[in-house]
Design an enzyme around this catalytic site. Structure first.
Site, short mmCIF file in Angstrom:
data_model
loop_
_atom_site.label_atom_id
_atom_site.label_comp_id
_atom_site.label_asym_id
_atom_site.label_seq_id
_atom_site.Cartn_x
_atom_site.Cartn_y
_atom_site.Cartn_z
N GLU A 52 -11.40 -9.94 -0.89
CA GLU A 52 -10.93 -9.42 -0.01
C GLU A 52 -11.92 -8.83 0.18
OE1 GLU A 52 -6.33 -8.50 -0.39
OE2 GLU A 52 -7.70 -6.59 -0.64
N LYS A 67 0.82 -1.16 0.19
CA LYS A 67 -0.11 -0.28 0.21
C LYS A 67 0.70 1.07 0.02
CE LYS A 67 -3.33 -2.98 2.20
NZ LYS A 67 -5.30 -2.56 2.79
N HIS A 113 -8.40 -2.62 -6.53
CA HIS A 113 -8.58 -3.37 -4.70
C HIS A 113 -9.63 -2.81 -4.24
CE1 HIS A 113 -7.02 -2.97 -0.80
NE2 HIS A 113 -6.57 -3.54 -0.75
N SER A 134 -6.34 -9.35 6.40
CA SER A 134 -6.01 -9.54 7.94
C SER A 134 -5.29 -11.02 8.11
CB SER A 134 -6.79 -9.46 8.88
OG SER A 134 -7.48 -8.12 9.02
P1 PGA Z 1 -3.84 -6.45 5.41
O1 PGA Z 1 -4.60 -5.61 3.95
O2 PGA Z 1 -3.67 -7.69 5.02
O3 PGA Z 1 -3.88 -5.33 5.28
O4 PGA Z 1 -6.05 -6.70 5.98
C1 PGA Z 1 -4.68 -6.43 2.52
C2 PGA Z 1 -5.01 -5.66 1.64
O5 PGA Z 1 -5.14 -5.22 1.28
O6 PGA Z 1 -4.17 -6.49 0.06
#
Ligand code: PGA
Length: 249
Positions: A166, A11, A94, A211
């Protein structure tokens, strides 16, 4: 069964200097693993990470691309630019792009097509918000979103396209879907792929993201239709990445 793919979504984290130091260590210390590894870095760090990772088995990835070929689109990055740096994978759709940049399934579809035109592998993300799951409409919603995101997309090999499920409520919240939730959706998404790409669907990668941590990745990725993970928070520190890879075996 396709090879498991672990994709690291940094990110908007790490300056180019920080990213290069991370990639240098990765190149030196990456343990052998049965899983493939892709590192999805911010555009500003792509060139430096490409040179630091040169010769390593990890693949370079980007987090977004423009749906347009080139021209008057201030601030955007084209597929050709990413390809030229050595990018292999690119995340499209995303939920943070859908939410903060108002990307619709139609835009996601155009971006995925543009990526494929240039030989990049799009990781097409879909997933429901909490209220949709609470209404019990999560499978219907996500299947519909995947169909629209893949409208008109053709592939000639199973590894040209990756899907990531996701659930929005599990991203960055510490709330992971259970492995049964992940499998339920992955199976439904596999059904869409079977209809669209009957010759390739069984070998296509469907990831789970939300997560994912070293202590839950093994169980999630051992589900029959889950072939890897898209990991945000747990991807920033190298020790955690090594633990994720170790858990995948
Ligand atoms: P996260 O993000 O592992 O911090 O929950 C996953 C993503 O947004 O691809």
């Amino acid at each position: 069964m396709p090879q498991t793919l672990l994709a690291l979504n940094w990110k908007m984290n790490k300056t180019p200097t920080e990213a290069a130091a991370w990639a240098k260590r990765l190149q030196e210390e990456l343990p052998p693993s049965s899983a493939g590894l892709a590192v999805m870095v911010p555009h500003t760090a792509l060139s430096l990470v490409a040179s630091e990772m040169y010769g390593s088995s990890a693949y370079l990835g980007a987090q977004d691309l423009s749906q347009h070929e080139s021209g008057a689109y201030t601030g955007e990055t084209s597929a050709a630019m990413l390809k030229d740096i050595g990018v292999k994978y690119v995340i499209v759709g995303h939920s943070e792009r859908r939410e903060y940049h108002l990307e619709t399934d139609q835009i996601v579809n155009a971006k995925a097509k543009k990526a494929l035109e240039h030989g990049l592998v799009p990781i097409v993300c879909v997933g429901e918000k909490l209220e949709v799951r609470e209404r019990g409409e999560h499978v219907e919603f996500t299947v519909k979103s995947l169909r629209a995101s893949l409208e008109g997309i053709k592939i000639s090999q199973s590894n040209e396209l990756v899907i990531a499920y996701e659930p929005v409520w599990a991203i960055g919240t510490g709330k992971t879907a259970t492995s049964a939730d992940a499998e339920e959706m992955a199976q439904a998404l596999r059904g869409v792929l079977e209809q669209l790409y009957p010759e390739h669907s069984s070998e296509m990668v469907i990831q789970y993201g939300g997560s994912v941590k070293p202590d839950n990745i093994e169980e999630i990725c051992s589900q029959p239709n889950v072939n890897g993970a898209l990991v945000g928070g747990a991807s920033l520190v190298l020790e955690s990445v090594f633990a994720l890879l170790e858990a995948l075996g």
